[in-house]
Design a protein around this motif. Sequence first.
Motif, PDB file in Angstrom:
ATOM      1  N   ARG A  17       0.827  -1.202   0.000  1.00  0.00           N
ATOM      2  CA  ARG A  17       0.000   0.000   0.000  1.00  0.00           C
ATOM      3  C   ARG A  17       0.864   1.256   0.000  1.00  0.00           C
ATOM      4  NH1 ARG A  17      -4.175  -0.207   4.452  1.00  0.00           N
ATOM      5  NH2 ARG A  17      -2.277  -0.174   5.653  1.00  0.00           N
ATOM      6  N   SER A  18       1.936   1.259   0.807  1.00  0.00           N
ATOM      7  CA  SER A  18       2.783   2.451   0.867  1.00  0.00           C
ATOM      8  C   SER A  18       3.558   2.657  -0.429  1.00  0.00           C
ATOM      9  CB  SER A  18       3.725   2.400   2.061  1.00  0.00           C
ATOM     10  OG  SER A  18       4.643   1.352   1.920  1.00  0.00           O
ATOM     11  N   THR A  19       3.893   1.594  -1.131  1.00  0.00           N
ATOM     12  CA  THR A  19       4.584   1.761  -2.413  1.00  0.00           C
ATOM     13  C   THR A  19       3.653   2.354  -3.461  1.00  0.00           C
ATOM     14  OG1 THR A  19       4.099  -0.485  -3.148  1.00  0.00           O
ATOM     15  CG2 THR A  19       6.203  -0.136  -2.032  1.00  0.00           C
ATOM     16  N   MET A  20       2.359   2.283  -3.231  1.00  0.00           N
ATOM     17  CA  MET A  20       1.394   2.832  -4.178  1.00  0.00           C
ATOM     18  C   MET A  20       1.233   4.339  -4.015  1.00  0.00           C
ATOM     19  SD  MET A  20       0.639   0.385  -6.084  1.00  0.00           S
ATOM     20  CE  MET A  20      -0.760   0.956  -6.992  1.00  0.00           C
ATOM     21  N   ASN A  21       1.782   4.940  -2.964  1.00  0.00           N
ATOM     22  CA  ASN A  21       1.661   6.385  -2.783  1.00  0.00           C
ATOM     23  C   ASN A  21       2.258   7.141  -3.958  1.00  0.00           C
ATOM     24  OD1 ASN A  21       0.300   6.209  -0.382  1.00  0.00           O
ATOM     25  ND2 ASN A  21       2.150   6.355   0.862  1.00  0.00           N
ATOM     26  N   ALA A  22       3.464   6.771  -4.356  1.00  0.00           N
ATOM     27  CA  ALA A  22       4.089   7.433  -5.502  1.00  0.00           C
ATOM     28  C   ALA A  22       3.290   7.148  -6.761  1.00  0.00           C
ATOM     29  CB  ALA A  22       5.526   6.960  -5.668  1.00  0.00           C
ATOM     30  N   PHE A  23       2.764   5.958  -6.862  1.00  0.00           N
ATOM     31  CA  PHE A  23       1.932   5.590  -8.006  1.00  0.00           C
ATOM     32  C   PHE A  23       0.671   6.445  -8.032  1.00  0.00           C
ATOM     33  CE2 PHE A  23      -1.181   2.782 -10.085  1.00  0.00           C
ATOM     34  CZ  PHE A  23      -0.499   2.470 -11.247  1.00  0.00           C
ATOM     35  N   LYS A  24       0.067   6.607  -6.866  1.00  0.00           N
ATOM     36  CA  LYS A  24      -1.168   7.385  -6.740  1.00  0.00           C
ATOM     37  C   LYS A  24      -0.939   8.851  -7.112  1.00  0.00           C
ATOM     38  CE  LYS A  24      -3.982   8.999  -2.937  1.00  0.00           C
ATOM     39  NZ  LYS A  24      -4.192   8.836  -1.495  1.00  0.00           N
ATOM     40  N   HIS A  25       0.141   9.430  -6.621  1.00  0.00           N
ATOM     41  CA  HIS A  25       0.416  10.838  -6.882  1.00  0.00           C
ATOM     42  C   HIS A  25       1.101  11.045  -8.219  1.00  0.00           C
ATOM     43  CE1 HIS A  25      -0.993  11.715  -2.923  1.00  0.00           C
ATOM     44  NE2 HIS A  25      -0.123  10.871  -2.399  1.00  0.00           N
ATOM     45  N   ASN A  26       1.721   9.977  -8.731  1.00  0.00           N
ATOM     46  CA  ASN A  26       2.302   9.960 -10.069  1.00  0.00           C
ATOM     47  C   ASN A  26       3.335  11.054 -10.307  1.00  0.00           C
ATOM     48  OD1 ASN A  26       2.647   8.748 -12.513  1.00  0.00           O
ATOM     49  ND2 ASN A  26       1.168  10.046 -13.529  1.00  0.00           N
ATOM     50  N   ILE A  27       4.108  11.351  -9.318  1.00  0.00           N
ATOM     51  CA  ILE A  27       5.186  12.310  -9.509  1.00  0.00           C
ATOM     52  C   ILE A  27       6.507  11.552  -9.592  1.00  0.00           C
ATOM     53  CG2 ILE A  27       6.459  14.220  -8.480  1.00  0.00           C
ATOM     54  CD1 ILE A  27       3.758  15.116  -7.292  1.00  0.00           C
ATOM     55  N   THR A  28       6.719  10.666  -8.636  1.00  0.00           N
ATOM     56  CA  THR A  28       7.969   9.917  -8.633  1.00  0.00           C
ATOM     57  C   THR A  28       7.746   8.426  -8.798  1.00  0.00           C
ATOM     58  OG1 THR A  28       7.892   9.731  -6.236  1.00  0.00           O
ATOM     59  CG2 THR A  28       9.105  11.608  -7.149  1.00  0.00           C
ATOM     60  N   GLY A  29       6.547   8.040  -9.136  1.00  0.00           N
ATOM     61  CA  GLY A  29       6.250   6.618  -9.276  1.00  0.00           C
ATOM     62  C   GLY A  29       7.013   5.961 -10.411  1.00  0.00           C
ATOM     63  N   ASN A  30       7.156   4.646 -10.316  1.00  0.00           N
ATOM     64  CA  ASN A  30       7.834   3.899 -11.363  1.00  0.00           C
ATOM     65  C   ASN A  30       6.939   3.677 -12.571  1.00  0.00           C
ATOM     66  OD1 ASN A  30      10.202   3.619  -9.893  1.00  0.00           O
ATOM     67  ND2 ASN A  30       9.431   1.811  -8.842  1.00  0.00           N
ATOM     68  N   ASN A  31       5.652   3.752 -12.373  1.00  0.00           N
ATOM     69  CA  ASN A  31       4.698   3.522 -13.454  1.00  0.00           C
ATOM     70  C   ASN A  31       4.059   4.831 -13.879  1.00  0.00           C
ATOM     71  OD1 ASN A  31       4.950   0.620 -13.314  1.00  0.00           O
ATOM     72  ND2 ASN A  31       3.804   0.756 -11.416  1.00  0.00           N
ATOM     73  N   MET A  32       3.889   4.972 -15.165  1.00  0.00           N
ATOM     74  CA  MET A  32       3.240   6.179 -15.679  1.00  0.00           C
ATOM     75  C   MET A  32       1.731   5.938 -15.732  1.00  0.00           C
ATOM     76  SD  MET A  32       5.586   8.464 -16.541  1.00  0.00           S
ATOM     77  CE  MET A  32       4.946   9.468 -17.841  1.00  0.00           C
ATOM     78  N   ILE A  33       0.995   6.868 -15.189  1.00  0.00           N
ATOM     79  CA  ILE A  33      -0.459   6.837 -15.281  1.00  0.00           C
ATOM     80  C   ILE A  33      -0.855   8.017 -16.143  1.00  0.00           C
ATOM     81  CG2 ILE A  33      -2.633   6.955 -14.019  1.00  0.00           C
ATOM     82  CD1 ILE A  33      -1.085   6.111 -11.539  1.00  0.00           C
ATOM     83  N   MET A  34      -1.558   7.717 -17.222  1.00  0.00           N
ATOM     84  CA  MET A  34      -1.921   8.797 -18.140  1.00  0.00           C
ATOM     85  C   MET A  34      -3.393   8.707 -18.506  1.00  0.00           C
ATOM     86  SD  MET A  34       1.232   8.832 -20.780  1.00  0.00           S
ATOM     87  CE  MET A  34       2.038   7.278 -20.493  1.00  0.00           C
ATOM     88  N   GLN A  35      -3.939   9.867 -18.739  1.00  0.00           N
ATOM     89  CA  GLN A  35      -5.267   9.921 -19.311  1.00  0.00           C
ATOM     90  C   GLN A  35      -5.126   9.707 -20.815  1.00  0.00           C
ATOM     91  OE1 GLN A  35      -7.109  13.558 -18.103  1.00  0.00           O
ATOM     92  NE2 GLN A  35      -6.995  13.040 -15.941  1.00  0.00           N
ATOM     93  N   GLU A  36      -6.223   9.419 -21.450  1.00  0.00           N
ATOM     94  CA  GLU A  36      -6.183   9.083 -22.874  1.00  0.00           C
ATOM     95  C   GLU A  36      -5.520  10.172 -23.715  1.00  0.00           C
ATOM     96  OE1 GLU A  36      -9.410   7.781 -26.176  1.00  0.00           O
ATOM     97  OE2 GLU A  36      -9.733   7.078 -24.131  1.00  0.00           O
ATOM     98  N   HIS A  37      -5.855  11.437 -23.457  1.00  0.00           N
ATOM     99  CA  HIS A  37      -5.288  12.525 -24.256  1.00  0.00           C
ATOM    100  C   HIS A  37      -3.789  12.705 -24.003  1.00  0.00           C
ATOM    101  CE1 HIS A  37      -6.096  14.657 -20.476  1.00  0.00           C
ATOM    102  NE2 HIS A  37      -5.147  15.510 -20.857  1.00  0.00           N
TER     103      HIS A  37
END
Length: 90
Positions: A17-37
Amino acid sequence: MSRHKFRFPKPVEHKQRSTMNAFKHNITGNNMIMQEHECEKYTELSTSLMREFQCATEMERQIAQKIIDTNFRLNRSEEHTSELQSRQYL
């Protein structure tokens, strides 16, 4: 007596769960989260810069990918900041 509390090892669920914080905020996460555009912008940037970098080795490709991802995140962060600032003045 010590002021610091002894901390027991965290269960795996808490670590996940704590490793998902960066993922959730998407600033320093290892995975890129993008909207379609954003996917289209990212693909264009990635294609353009990979062509420009002309990577000869896997290490160069990985470094180039980090540069691309960081550049994209910074640009997106600036867009979000500008949007928030413009809302304050409405």
